[in-house]
Enzyme design. Sequence first.
Site, PDB file in Angstrom:
ATOM      1  N   GLY A  68      71.921  42.069  17.015  1.00  0.00           N
ATOM      2  CA  GLY A  68      71.720  43.361  17.659  1.00  0.00           C
ATOM      3  C   GLY A  68      70.865  43.267  18.911  1.00  0.00           C
ATOM      4  O   GLY A  68      71.132  43.948  19.904  1.00  0.00           O
ATOM      5  N   GLN A 169      71.672  50.315  13.048  1.00  0.00           N
ATOM      6  CA  GLN A 169      71.360  50.819  11.703  1.00  0.00           C
ATOM      7  C   GLN A 169      72.473  51.708  11.148  1.00  0.00           C
ATOM      8  O   GLN A 169      72.509  51.970   9.946  1.00  0.00           O
ATOM      9  CB  GLN A 169      70.038  51.605  11.717  1.00  0.00           C
ATOM     10  CG  GLN A 169      68.814  50.753  11.963  1.00  0.00           C
ATOM     11  CD  GLN A 169      68.519  49.780  10.826  1.00  0.00           C
ATOM     12  OE1 GLN A 169      69.042  49.911   9.704  1.00  0.00           O
ATOM     13  NE2 GLN A 169      67.677  48.793  11.097  1.00  0.00           N
ATOM     14  N   HIS A 191      73.810  41.478   9.973  1.00  0.00           N
ATOM     15  CA  HIS A 191      72.920  41.412   8.792  1.00  0.00           C
ATOM     16  C   HIS A 191      72.413  42.777   8.361  1.00  0.00           C
ATOM     17  O   HIS A 191      71.782  42.907   7.312  1.00  0.00           O
ATOM     18  CB  HIS A 191      71.757  40.427   9.029  1.00  0.00           C
ATOM     19  CG  HIS A 191      70.693  40.898   9.974  1.00  0.00           C
ATOM     20  ND1 HIS A 191      69.467  41.319   9.508  1.00  0.00           N
ATOM     21  CD2 HIS A 191      70.644  40.996  11.316  1.00  0.00           C
ATOM     22  CE1 HIS A 191      68.711  41.643  10.559  1.00  0.00           C
ATOM     23  NE2 HIS A 191      69.398  41.449  11.660  1.00  0.00           N
ATOM     24  N   CYS A 311      61.140  46.027  12.307  1.00  0.00           N
ATOM     25  CA  CYS A 311      61.580  44.645  12.320  1.00  0.00           C
ATOM     26  C   CYS A 311      60.421  43.675  12.379  1.00  0.00           C
ATOM     27  O   CYS A 311      60.598  42.472  12.377  1.00  0.00           O
ATOM     28  CB  CYS A 311      62.507  44.395  13.507  1.00  0.00           C
ATOM     29  SG  CYS A 311      64.183  44.838  13.118  1.00  0.00           S
TER      30      CYS A 311
HETATM   31  N1  PLP Z   1      68.303  47.853  16.886  1.00  0.00           N
HETATM   32  C1  PLP Z   1      67.822  48.423  15.775  1.00  0.00           C
HETATM   33  C2  PLP Z   1      67.869  49.900  15.632  1.00  0.00           C
HETATM   34  C3  PLP Z   1      67.284  47.627  14.758  1.00  0.00           C
HETATM   35  O1  PLP Z   1      66.798  48.204  13.657  1.00  0.00           O
HETATM   36  C4  PLP Z   1      67.245  46.222  14.936  1.00  0.00           C
HETATM   37  C5  PLP Z   1      66.624  45.371  13.903  1.00  0.00           C
HETATM   38  O2  PLP Z   1      65.947  45.856  13.019  1.00  0.00           O
HETATM   39  C6  PLP Z   1      67.789  45.670  16.106  1.00  0.00           C
HETATM   40  C7  PLP Z   1      68.308  46.524  17.060  1.00  0.00           C
HETATM   41  C8  PLP Z   1      67.816  44.198  16.329  1.00  0.00           C
HETATM   42  O3  PLP Z   1      68.871  43.625  15.605  1.00  0.00           O
HETATM   43  P1  PLP Z   1      68.880  42.047  15.274  1.00  0.00           P
HETATM   44  O4  PLP Z   1      67.886  41.830  14.199  1.00  0.00           O
HETATM   45  O5  PLP Z   1      70.266  41.768  14.824  1.00  0.00           O
HETATM   46  O6  PLP Z   1      68.551  41.341  16.534  1.00  0.00           O
END
Ligand code: PLP
Length: 365
Positions: A68, A169, A191, A311
């Site tokens: 993401g 999400q 994931h 995160c």
């Molecule tokens: N965008 C949102 C809303 C997220 O919650 C997250 C990760 O928690 C991301 C982007 C980033 O995704 P990734 O962990 O696949 O890089």
Amino acid sequence: MIYCDANATEPVRPESLAAVMDAMRTTGNPSSSHKAGRVARALLDQARRTVSKHMGGSVENCVFTSGGTEANVLAVRGIGQGRRILIGATEHDAVRRAPEEGARTGIIPVSENGIIDCEALETQLVSSSQATLVCVMLANNETGVINPIREISRLCRKAGAKLHVDAVQAAGRVPVDILALGADSIAVSGHKFGGPKGAGALLLADQAPVPLSPMLAGGGQERGRRGGTPALPAIMGMAAALDAALASPRDLSPLRDAIEMAALQSGAILSGTSAPRLANTTCLILPWMKGEAQLIALDLDGFCVSAGAACSSGKAASSHVLEAMGFGELSGHAIRVSLPWNVEADVAERFSAAYERMAARRRPI
Ligand code: PLP
């Protein structure tokens, strides 16, 4: 251990694991012209068809990424090139920190329920003649609050602005269709719906193709938009997880609601409840306890939740999401409970008992 941190990452779905194992046994590089390469290419094409079918986009405009974060950065830096970039106040850091140094940026406020303030956005859109990229997430990672993307898209179209939607999400949990949303691009991450970590996708709308300058030029893979050998096992796992998530949707709202009712009785304050929300997510504020202390107490009691910025559960930062919603001091006193696709039916009962114990133990007299 009871895992309640699905918005950090979902447990891997068995269908996804099987697809990963299959792909791991495939030797070829999808870019090779020989038979082994063609076999790998066919698998990659199949995964691309699956992801683009579910997200409403075309196969040509589905760019596989490492997740993401990369998908968001690719969109913001690519579509946002030379544009003013307006970013929702509650966006994830993957978007907030995506613009290049020196880019002109602005923040779109949210109302107290966490939804983008459309009136403020409209004012911002007409306040400058510079071409604009608007970045608004579909569902928030901390509160689960769902933004009215179609309405936001309408405002963007009227002002000639582009719209990028972080659907990380939302994908696999609520319908995500680039055409129905009226977005120019959407980012998803495997994931977050039961695939392996390390695969994501950026989907681009067909009607207004934007030349994306790749962050990694490499060997020109992904039609020159993302260099590097595609991570076939992770991509296959992502596609299988998406199929599985959409084939067997599970309504987790009764469990979430039961947790919220019990938390209220223990003295918690809820956030974003008057807005449409993801069914699996709740953000609970306990005024007399820091989020980090709650996380530790619940961890000791066998529950995995997260505190503050989702995160980065290792950090004890106050939540910028709750701050934007007007929670002030209390923004550092929240935990996020996000139920995974395979959570046991007795989770509400068990979590509520642990929460009540924790709240009562620390409650000021
Ligand atoms: N965008 C949102 C809303 C997220 O919650 C997250 C990760 O928690 C991301 C982007 C980033 O995704 P990734 O962990 O696949 O890089």
